[in-house]
Design a protein around this motif. Structure first.
Motif, PDB file in Angstrom:
ATOM      1  N   ALA A 217       0.892  -1.154   0.001  1.00 26.51           N
ATOM      2  CA  ALA A 217       0.024   0.079  -0.104  1.00 26.51           C
ATOM      3  C   ALA A 217       0.684   1.257  -0.104  1.00 26.51           C
ATOM      4  O   ALA A 217       0.550   2.108  -0.566  1.00 26.51           O
ATOM      5  CB  ALA A 217      -0.775  -0.088   1.279  1.00 26.51           C
ATOM      6  N   GLY A 218       2.004   1.370   0.666  1.00 27.56           N
ATOM      7  CA  GLY A 218       3.009   2.185   0.710  1.00 27.56           C
ATOM      8  C   GLY A 218       3.480   2.809  -0.684  1.00 27.56           C
ATOM      9  O   GLY A 218       3.706   3.767  -1.080  1.00 27.56           O
ATOM     10  N   VAL A 219       4.062   1.596  -1.125  1.00 28.98           N
ATOM     11  CA  VAL A 219       4.304   1.705  -2.646  1.00 28.98           C
ATOM     12  C   VAL A 219       3.248   2.247  -3.682  1.00 28.98           C
ATOM     13  O   VAL A 219       3.664   3.185  -4.471  1.00 28.98           O
ATOM     14  CB  VAL A 219       4.926   0.417  -3.103  1.00 28.98           C
ATOM     15  N   PHE A 220       2.140   1.673  -3.599  1.00 33.79           N
ATOM     16  CA  PHE A 220       1.112   2.133  -4.308  1.00 33.79           C
ATOM     17  C   PHE A 220       0.792   3.681  -4.120  1.00 33.79           C
ATOM     18  O   PHE A 220       0.578   4.597  -5.165  1.00 33.79           O
ATOM     19  CB  PHE A 220      -0.178   1.319  -4.069  1.00 33.79           C
ATOM     20  N   ALA A 221       0.787   4.215  -2.686  1.00 33.81           N
ATOM     21  CA  ALA A 221       0.619   5.524  -2.440  1.00 33.81           C
ATOM     22  C   ALA A 221       1.670   6.403  -3.170  1.00 33.81           C
ATOM     23  O   ALA A 221       1.389   7.308  -3.720  1.00 33.81           O
ATOM     24  CB  ALA A 221       0.472   5.801  -1.010  1.00 33.81           C
ATOM     25  N   THR A 222       2.900   5.800  -3.124  1.00 32.76           N
ATOM     26  CA  THR A 222       3.986   6.612  -3.597  1.00 32.76           C
ATOM     27  C   THR A 222       3.995   6.911  -5.138  1.00 32.76           C
ATOM     28  O   THR A 222       4.171   7.767  -5.711  1.00 32.76           O
ATOM     29  CB  THR A 222       5.364   5.984  -3.383  1.00 32.76           C
ATOM     30  N   ALA A 223       3.558   5.684  -5.810  1.00 31.70           N
ATOM     31  CA  ALA A 223       3.419   5.850  -7.158  1.00 31.70           C
ATOM     32  C   ALA A 223       2.383   6.835  -7.769  1.00 31.70           C
ATOM     33  O   ALA A 223       2.181   7.819  -8.521  1.00 31.70           O
ATOM     34  CB  ALA A 223       2.912   4.436  -7.797  1.00 31.70           C
TER      35      ALA A 223
END
Length: 410
Positions: A217-223
């Motif tokens: 979820a953190g990587v998705f939010a960063t993207a």
């Protein structure tokens, strides 16, 4: 800005365009930095010219150097030194050079230099009229050779310095190719993962109505954040670069920028070492070709590209002309490292200032070369590790998302 310079105890310097005439009647307009029109006229007289008028102005906009300018300048100077050393006058040497060189750029430059010499200009003035081909310290060292009557030796020393500098720059540029290619490819790879791959996995979870693992979820939010911010980052970055370029066209702005760089930890000492290497190399060439200390100091200072250092060294030179000690004034300027000040002090006391500054320049150049190579060797694995970490984080998040999708399906 004016209050800043007064607080630092500095003399405010401005740019002036001075119309001057040489002894042979040739008129030219020269850009010079001075505290007033009277000071500008005095500096012009110190060059052996007669000032006619002075007005505030900016330096002429620099022309973009043509391709191969550095190599052409080095070869012209080297071959001029050989031809004049064989007994030819400068005009005869340029005529000969324009006939046998194969490079069209060298031929054009040699012919234009010859026309200026025929019109009564000195070789130093002819060099100065073409800063895109012959940047400092070309005019300064040529002037020293002409004044001392040792032009062939001065030109050979200048060619040696230019070739050493070109070799060093070539080594650094060659060593930078691999890290730059790696960085570009890594940027493309990471951007592709964040823009094309990661959003598809996020959409899978959205369609299933399930929450992704926290790490994913953190990587998705960063993207998502990078995708939304990219246009603004591009506009702000482009606009800031443009405005910074406009600001740095002003003399006081460049001095402020250089002064700030001198105060930065890590960068300041490195900048002062680079300045000392350049200043001492030019000063050594000038002194060893017969020029006395004060005019050599002035010409070496003029060869620097750091406007703040040039201002401080010009102030030091003014005090030296009033009878102050050269090493003490260099130390007070704060733009050269303590080692340079001490070696210049010893050289002045022993009467071997030219040899002392030559040894110091060699020492600093070798130290800078070793430091650059070491930094590049350390940068390569650090860059590989950093890129690998970013790509690894993205891949691990994708794998966790895949495992989570399978668990949801079961």
């Amino acid at each position: 800005m004016a209050r800043y310079w007064r607080a630092c105890g500095a003399v405010l310097m401005s740019g002036f365009l001075v119309k001057a005439v040489s002894n042979n009647g040739t008129q030219s307009e020269i850009y010079i930095e001075a505290s007033s029109t009277t000071d500008a006229a005095s500096k012009i007289r110190a060059r052996g010219l007669t000032p006619l008028s002075a007005r505030p102005g900016n330096p002429p906009r620099k022309k973009r150097p043509p391709r191969g300018a550095a190599v052409a300048a080095s070869r012209i100077v080297r071959e001029l030194g050989a031809l004049t050393g064989a007994g030819l006058t400068v005009e005869q040497a340029l005529s000969s050079l324009s006939r046998y060189v194969s490079s069209s750029l060298m031929q054009t430059v040699a012919m234009s230099l010859r026309e200026d010499i025929r019109a009564g200009m000195s070789l130093a003035d002819a060099f100065a009229a073409r800063p895109e081909i012959f940047p400092p310290p070309f005019p300064q060292i040529a002037e020293a050779g002409e004044v001392a009557g040792a032009l062939p030796a001065a030109l050979n020393d200048l060619a040696d310095w230019q070739e050493r500098r070109a070799n060093f720059d070539g080594e650094i540029q060659g060593a930078l190719i691999y890290p730059i290619i790696l960085l570009v490819l890594a940027f493309v790879a990471v951007s592709g993962l964040l823009v094309f791959v990661v959003p598809r996995f996020e959409q899978v979870f959205a369609d299933m109505g399930a929450a992704p693992p926290p790490f994913a979820a953190g990587v998705f939010a960063t993207a998502r954040g990078l995708a939304k911010a990219a246009p603004f980052i591009l506009v702000i970055g482009t606009g800031s670069t443009f405005l910074m370029g406009l600001w740095l066209r002003g003399l006081e702005a460049r001095r402020s920028a250089y002064a700030f760089a001198h105060r930065l930890p890590g960068i300041g000492p490195l900048l002062r070492s680079m300045l000392a290497a350049r200043f001492c190399r030019v000063l050594a060439v000038l002194l060893q070709n017969g020029l006395s200390a004060v005019p050599a100091f002035r010409l070496a200072s003029a060869s620097l590209s750091d406007d703040y250092a040039k201002m401080k060294l010009d102030e030091a030179l003014t005090q030296v002309r009033r009878g102050a000690s050269l090493p003490d004034q260099i130390a007070a300027s704060g733009v050269l490292p303590p080692l340079a000040v001490e070696i210049i002090r010893v050289g002045e006391q022993t009467g071997e200032l030219g040899k002392a500054t030559d040894r110091l320049a060699t020492l600093l150049e070798n130290r800078l070369e070793r430091g650059a190579r070491t930094a590049l060797h350390l940068a390569e694995p650090a860059l590989i590790g950093f890129v690998g970490l970013i790509v690894g984080v993205i891949i691990v998040s994708i794998l966790l998302a895949l495992v989570s999708v399978n668990d949801i399906g079961i």
